[in-house]
Design an enzyme around this catalytic site. Structure first.
Site, mmCIF file in Angstrom:
data_model
loop_
_atom_site.group_PDB
_atom_site.id
_atom_site.type_symbol
_atom_site.label_atom_id
_atom_site.label_comp_id
_atom_site.label_asym_id
_atom_site.label_seq_id
_atom_site.Cartn_x
_atom_site.Cartn_y
_atom_site.Cartn_z
ATOM 1 N N GLY A 46 -47.341 23.097 31.492
ATOM 2 C CA GLY A 46 -46.218 24.001 31.737
ATOM 3 C C GLY A 46 -45.597 24.518 30.183
ATOM 4 N N GLU A 101 -40.562 20.591 26.861
ATOM 5 C CA GLU A 101 -40.861 20.880 28.267
ATOM 6 C C GLU A 101 -40.409 22.138 28.641
ATOM 7 O OE1 GLU A 101 -42.680 20.260 30.507
ATOM 8 O OE2 GLU A 101 -42.182 18.557 31.797
ATOM 9 N N ASP A 102 -41.099 22.727 29.682
ATOM 10 C CA ASP A 102 -40.810 24.026 30.461
ATOM 11 C C ASP A 102 -39.547 23.759 30.966
ATOM 12 O OD1 ASP A 102 -42.039 22.454 32.199
ATOM 13 O OD2 ASP A 102 -43.412 23.687 32.959
ATOM 14 N N ASP A 105 -36.443 19.308 36.201
ATOM 15 C CA ASP A 105 -35.992 19.370 37.474
ATOM 16 C C ASP A 105 -35.318 18.111 38.041
ATOM 17 O OD1 ASP A 105 -36.250 20.918 39.978
ATOM 18 O OD2 ASP A 105 -37.964 19.834 40.647
ATOM 19 N N LYS A 133 -32.567 22.714 36.065
ATOM 20 C CA LYS A 133 -32.185 22.874 37.348
ATOM 21 C C LYS A 133 -31.042 21.573 37.495
ATOM 22 C CE LYS A 133 -36.174 24.679 39.439
ATOM 23 N NZ LYS A 133 -37.280 24.309 40.622
ATOM 24 N N ASP A 161 -46.171 27.199 36.657
ATOM 25 C CA ASP A 161 -47.145 27.608 37.510
ATOM 26 C C ASP A 161 -46.640 27.282 39.218
ATOM 27 O OD1 ASP A 161 -47.141 24.793 37.379
ATOM 28 O OD2 ASP A 161 -48.909 25.141 38.580
HETATM 29 P P1 IMP Z 1 -39.589 16.978 37.375
HETATM 30 O O1 IMP Z 1 -40.066 15.741 36.854
HETATM 31 O O2 IMP Z 1 -38.948 16.942 38.695
HETATM 32 O O3 IMP Z 1 -38.012 17.155 36.230
HETATM 33 O O4 IMP Z 1 -40.533 18.001 36.908
HETATM 34 C C1 IMP Z 1 -40.687 18.543 35.929
HETATM 35 C C2 IMP Z 1 -41.944 19.400 36.155
HETATM 36 O O5 IMP Z 1 -42.061 19.848 37.523
HETATM 37 C C3 IMP Z 1 -42.137 20.450 35.029
HETATM 38 O O6 IMP Z 1 -42.741 20.145 33.947
HETATM 39 C C4 IMP Z 1 -42.900 21.541 35.830
HETATM 40 O O7 IMP Z 1 -44.231 21.322 35.650
HETATM 41 C C5 IMP Z 1 -42.483 21.350 37.460
HETATM 42 N N1 IMP Z 1 -41.602 22.054 37.996
HETATM 43 C C6 IMP Z 1 -40.204 21.744 38.215
HETATM 44 N N2 IMP Z 1 -39.694 22.745 38.857
HETATM 45 C C7 IMP Z 1 -40.555 23.994 38.749
HETATM 46 C C8 IMP Z 1 -40.237 25.286 38.942
HETATM 47 O O8 IMP Z 1 -39.262 25.944 39.573
HETATM 48 N N3 IMP Z 1 -41.419 25.887 38.921
HETATM 49 C C9 IMP Z 1 -42.625 25.535 38.362
HETATM 50 N N4 IMP Z 1 -42.824 24.141 38.063
HETATM 51 C C10 IMP Z 1 -41.639 23.580 38.083
HETATM 52 MG MG MG Z 2 -44.770 20.650 33.719
#
Ligand code: IMP
Ligand code: MG
Length: 182
Positions: A46, A101-102, A105, A133, A161
């Site tokens: 991402g 990181e993109d 979340d 977020k 994506d």
């Molecule tokens: P986390 O581990 O829940 O913080 O998620 C991080 C990863 O989830 C990111 O690197 C993204 O690849 C993916 N992700 C989280 N939210 C989104 C979104 O709204 N759109 C696309 N990918 C997301």
């Molecule tokens: Mg990612």
């Protein structure tokens, strides 16, 4: 012919807004690392678009490494089980590392990557996330640099994506609900 942009319900961040923010982040990070070198660790897949733009906004010497983690599979909600899919080999001991990181979340992915890299005793380990977020956070983690704080909506484009698609869209937008349910 199918137009990917038609699957987007609304644009949240335009390419111009993103470009302006990336310039600001690059300037801020460059100022903070003045006189030092940085190892930029790009979290695939991402962050590849963001990272490519960000390194061109850095004025400090930087080398680029790639790593990848996955917790999503095909779903739009994190499984909570973060797997390291690939790692880099360069020695980061006593080096400055910037994890790129993109989006942050739940925070689980970055938390896991941070733990893994911290063990290698870098001089510093900072996180930059283009998007945040905060409502969705499941671990106590904050990025050192954040581009935009966004509401709890699933976004695509600029590297992000859904089921491996839409990464190529230059703006960041929210997908139409029927795309998830189709
Ligand atoms: P986390 O581990 O829940 O913080 O998620 C991080 C990863 O989830 C990111 O690197 C993204 O690849 C993916 N992700 C989280 N939210 C989104 C979104 O709204 N759109 C696309 N990918 C997301
Ligand atoms: Mg990612």
């Amino acid at each position: 012919m199918r137009n990917l942009a038609d699957d987007v319900e609304k644009i949240l961040l335009t390419r111009d807004e993103i470009a302006e923010k990336v310039r600001e982040l690059g300037a801020q990070i460059s100022a903070d690392f003045e006189g030092e070198e940085v190892i930029v660790a790009c979290v695939l897949r991402g962050a590849f678009v963001f990272c490519a733009d960000l390194v061109r906004a850095l004025t400090v010497p930087a080398t680029i490494e790639f790593l990848s983690a996955s917790s999503y599979g095909k779903a739009s909600v994190s499984s909570g089980n973060v797997q390291i899919k690939s790692d880099f080999e360069v020695d980061i001991h006593d080096k400055n590392v910037l994890l790129v990181e993109d989006i942050m979340d739940s925070g689980l992915t970055l938390n896991r990557l941070k733990e893994m890299l911290q063990v290698r005793q870098p001089r510093s380990l900072k996180i930059v996330a283009l998007l945040d977020k905060p409502e969705r956070r499941r671990v106590d983690l904050q990025a050192d640099y954040i581009g935009f704080t966004i509401p709890d909506e699933f976004v695509v484009g600029y590297g992000l994506d859904y089921a491996s698609q839409y990464r190529q869209l230059p703006d960041i937008g929210v997908l139409k609900p029927e795309i998830y349910t189709a």
